[in-house]
Design a protein around this motif. Sequence first.
Motif, short mmCIF file in Angstrom:
data_model
loop_
_atom_site.label_atom_id
_atom_site.label_comp_id
_atom_site.label_asym_id
_atom_site.label_seq_id
_atom_site.Cartn_x
_atom_site.Cartn_y
_atom_site.Cartn_z
N GLY A 22 7.49 -6.64 1.82
CA GLY A 22 6.16 -6.78 1.24
C GLY A 22 6.22 -7.27 -0.20
N LEU A 23 7.16 -6.75 -0.97
CA LEU A 23 7.32 -7.21 -2.35
C LEU A 23 7.69 -8.68 -2.39
CD1 LEU A 23 9.17 -4.35 -4.27
CD2 LEU A 23 6.80 -5.05 -4.48
N LYS A 24 8.60 -9.08 -1.49
CA LYS A 24 9.02 -10.48 -1.46
C LYS A 24 7.86 -11.38 -1.06
CE LYS A 24 13.82 -9.50 -0.41
NZ LYS A 24 14.85 -9.50 0.64
N SER A 25 7.06 -10.96 -0.08
CA SER A 25 5.95 -11.80 0.37
C SER A 25 4.88 -11.93 -0.71
CB SER A 25 5.34 -11.27 1.65
OG SER A 25 4.65 -10.06 1.40
N LEU A 26 4.79 -10.97 -1.60
CA LEU A 26 3.83 -11.03 -2.71
C LEU A 26 4.44 -11.66 -3.96
CD1 LEU A 26 2.21 -7.51 -2.33
CD2 LEU A 26 1.20 -9.71 -1.74
N ASN A 27 5.72 -12.06 -3.87
CA ASN A 27 6.44 -12.65 -5.01
C ASN A 27 6.42 -11.74 -6.22
OD1 ASN A 27 7.18 -14.96 -3.62
ND2 ASN A 27 5.29 -16.03 -4.19
N ILE A 28 6.75 -10.47 -6.01
CA ILE A 28 6.76 -9.50 -7.10
C ILE A 28 8.17 -8.93 -7.20
CG2 ILE A 28 5.89 -7.27 -7.86
CD1 ILE A 28 3.25 -8.05 -6.57
N SER A 29 8.69 -8.91 -8.42
CA SER A 29 10.01 -8.34 -8.64
C SER A 29 9.85 -7.01 -9.36
CB SER A 29 10.88 -9.29 -9.47
OG SER A 29 10.32 -9.45 -10.75
N ASP A 30 10.93 -6.23 -9.34
CA ASP A 30 10.91 -4.91 -9.96
C ASP A 30 10.74 -4.98 -11.48
OD1 ASP A 30 11.17 -3.69 -7.54
OD2 ASP A 30 13.35 -3.49 -7.68
N SER A 31 11.03 -6.11 -12.08
CA SER A 31 11.00 -6.20 -13.54
C SER A 31 9.59 -6.39 -14.08
CB SER A 31 11.88 -7.36 -13.99
OG SER A 31 11.38 -8.57 -13.48
N LYS A 32 8.60 -6.64 -13.24
CA LYS A 32 7.23 -6.85 -13.70
C LYS A 32 6.58 -5.53 -14.06
CE LYS A 32 6.47 -11.28 -11.65
NZ LYS A 32 5.64 -12.12 -10.86
N ASP A 33 5.29 -5.55 -14.27
CA ASP A 33 4.51 -4.41 -14.72
C ASP A 33 4.80 -3.16 -13.89
OD1 ASP A 33 2.64 -2.91 -16.04
OD2 ASP A 33 0.95 -3.67 -14.88
N GLU A 34 5.24 -2.11 -14.54
CA GLU A 34 5.60 -0.86 -13.86
C GLU A 34 4.40 -0.19 -13.22
OE1 GLU A 34 8.64 0.48 -13.28
OE2 GLU A 34 9.48 -1.35 -14.14
N ASN A 35 3.23 -0.26 -13.86
CA ASN A 35 2.02 0.36 -13.28
C ASN A 35 1.63 -0.32 -11.98
OD1 ASN A 35 1.71 2.29 -15.30
ND2 ASN A 35 0.55 0.88 -16.58
N LYS A 36 1.75 -1.63 -11.94
CA LYS A 36 1.42 -2.38 -10.72
C LYS A 36 2.39 -2.01 -9.61
CE LYS A 36 0.27 -7.03 -9.23
NZ LYS A 36 0.18 -8.44 -9.63
N LEU A 37 3.67 -1.89 -9.94
CA LEU A 37 4.67 -1.51 -8.95
C LEU A 37 4.41 -0.09 -8.46
CD1 LEU A 37 7.25 -2.31 -7.45
CD2 LEU A 37 8.54 -1.34 -9.34
N LEU A 38 4.03 0.81 -9.34
CA LEU A 38 3.71 2.18 -8.95
C LEU A 38 2.51 2.19 -8.01
CD1 LEU A 38 4.07 5.26 -9.11
CD2 LEU A 38 2.60 5.21 -11.14
N ASP A 39 1.49 1.39 -8.31
CA ASP A 39 0.32 1.31 -7.44
C ASP A 39 0.71 0.81 -6.06
OD1 ASP A 39 -1.37 2.28 -9.39
OD2 ASP A 39 -2.01 0.28 -10.07
N MET A 40 1.60 -0.16 -6.00
CA MET A 40 2.05 -0.68 -4.70
C MET A 40 2.84 0.37 -3.93
SD MET A 40 3.26 -4.29 -5.86
CE MET A 40 2.56 -5.76 -5.37
N LYS A 41 3.67 1.10 -4.64
CA LYS A 41 4.44 2.17 -3.98
C LYS A 41 3.50 3.24 -3.44
CE LYS A 41 8.82 1.73 -6.43
NZ LYS A 41 9.78 2.37 -7.34
N LEU A 42 2.50 3.61 -4.23
CA LEU A 42 1.54 4.62 -3.78
C LEU A 42 0.76 4.12 -2.58
CD1 LEU A 42 0.31 5.88 -7.24
CD2 LEU A 42 1.35 7.30 -5.47
N PHE A 43 0.33 2.87 -2.60
CA PHE A 43 -0.40 2.30 -1.47
C PHE A 43 0.47 2.31 -0.22
CE2 PHE A 43 -1.37 -1.29 1.28
CZ PHE A 43 -2.70 -1.05 1.57
N PHE A 44 1.72 1.85 -0.35
CA PHE A 44 2.64 1.80 0.79
C PHE A 44 2.90 3.20 1.34
CE2 PHE A 44 6.87 2.10 2.59
CZ PHE A 44 6.85 1.07 3.52
N TYR A 45 3.20 4.14 0.46
CA TYR A 45 3.50 5.50 0.87
C TYR A 45 2.29 6.12 1.58
CZ TYR A 45 5.69 10.12 0.60
OH TYR A 45 6.26 11.33 0.91
N ASN A 46 1.11 5.90 1.04
CA ASN A 46 -0.11 6.44 1.64
C ASN A 46 -0.35 5.84 3.02
OD1 ASN A 46 -2.55 7.99 1.61
ND2 ASN A 46 -3.65 6.10 1.19
#
Length: 151
Positions: A22-46
């Motif tokens: 999912g991260l790859k398909s959205l072209n998002i790497s771990d080095s970008k905004d930490e809050n955005k990554l946290l939101d994605m993790k929360l969405f995925f986990y939920n």
Amino acid sequence: MASLFSRFDSYDFESDRRFQDGLKSLNISDSKDENKLLDMKLFFYNRFVEPIDPTSYKQWSSTLPHVTPVDCSADQRTLSDPDSDVNKTQTAETSTETETTQLSFAEVMKLVQEGKEVPGAKKLDIKPTNQSPTPSQMDRVLKPWEISTSK
């Protein structure tokens, strides 16, 4: 609640294939905004693991002192060995990010009309089956005026 949040904190997102894809398909790497990554993790986990309230988690995590875990082995391999797999992966990711540019609709139309490939578009392998379609197994739904006359 705290045990749910602890399970979320200990969930291994790096080894979860669906999350990484999912991260790859959205072209998002771990080095970008930490809050955005946290939101994605929360969405995925939920959505895929168990229900979690993002607002409550953020409030809970803000009350805790955070110690960021550091993977020293990966950093040391990258620094000491320029031919390491970690370094090659990082170089490949940055080169594809710089090559990807956002095209306007007119540019995409021009490429399609010229028969050229659109960069970034997935090429699907779809082939016809050359079989006749199967007949419907369901009865046709009656229209409202057909229902009133059939009674």
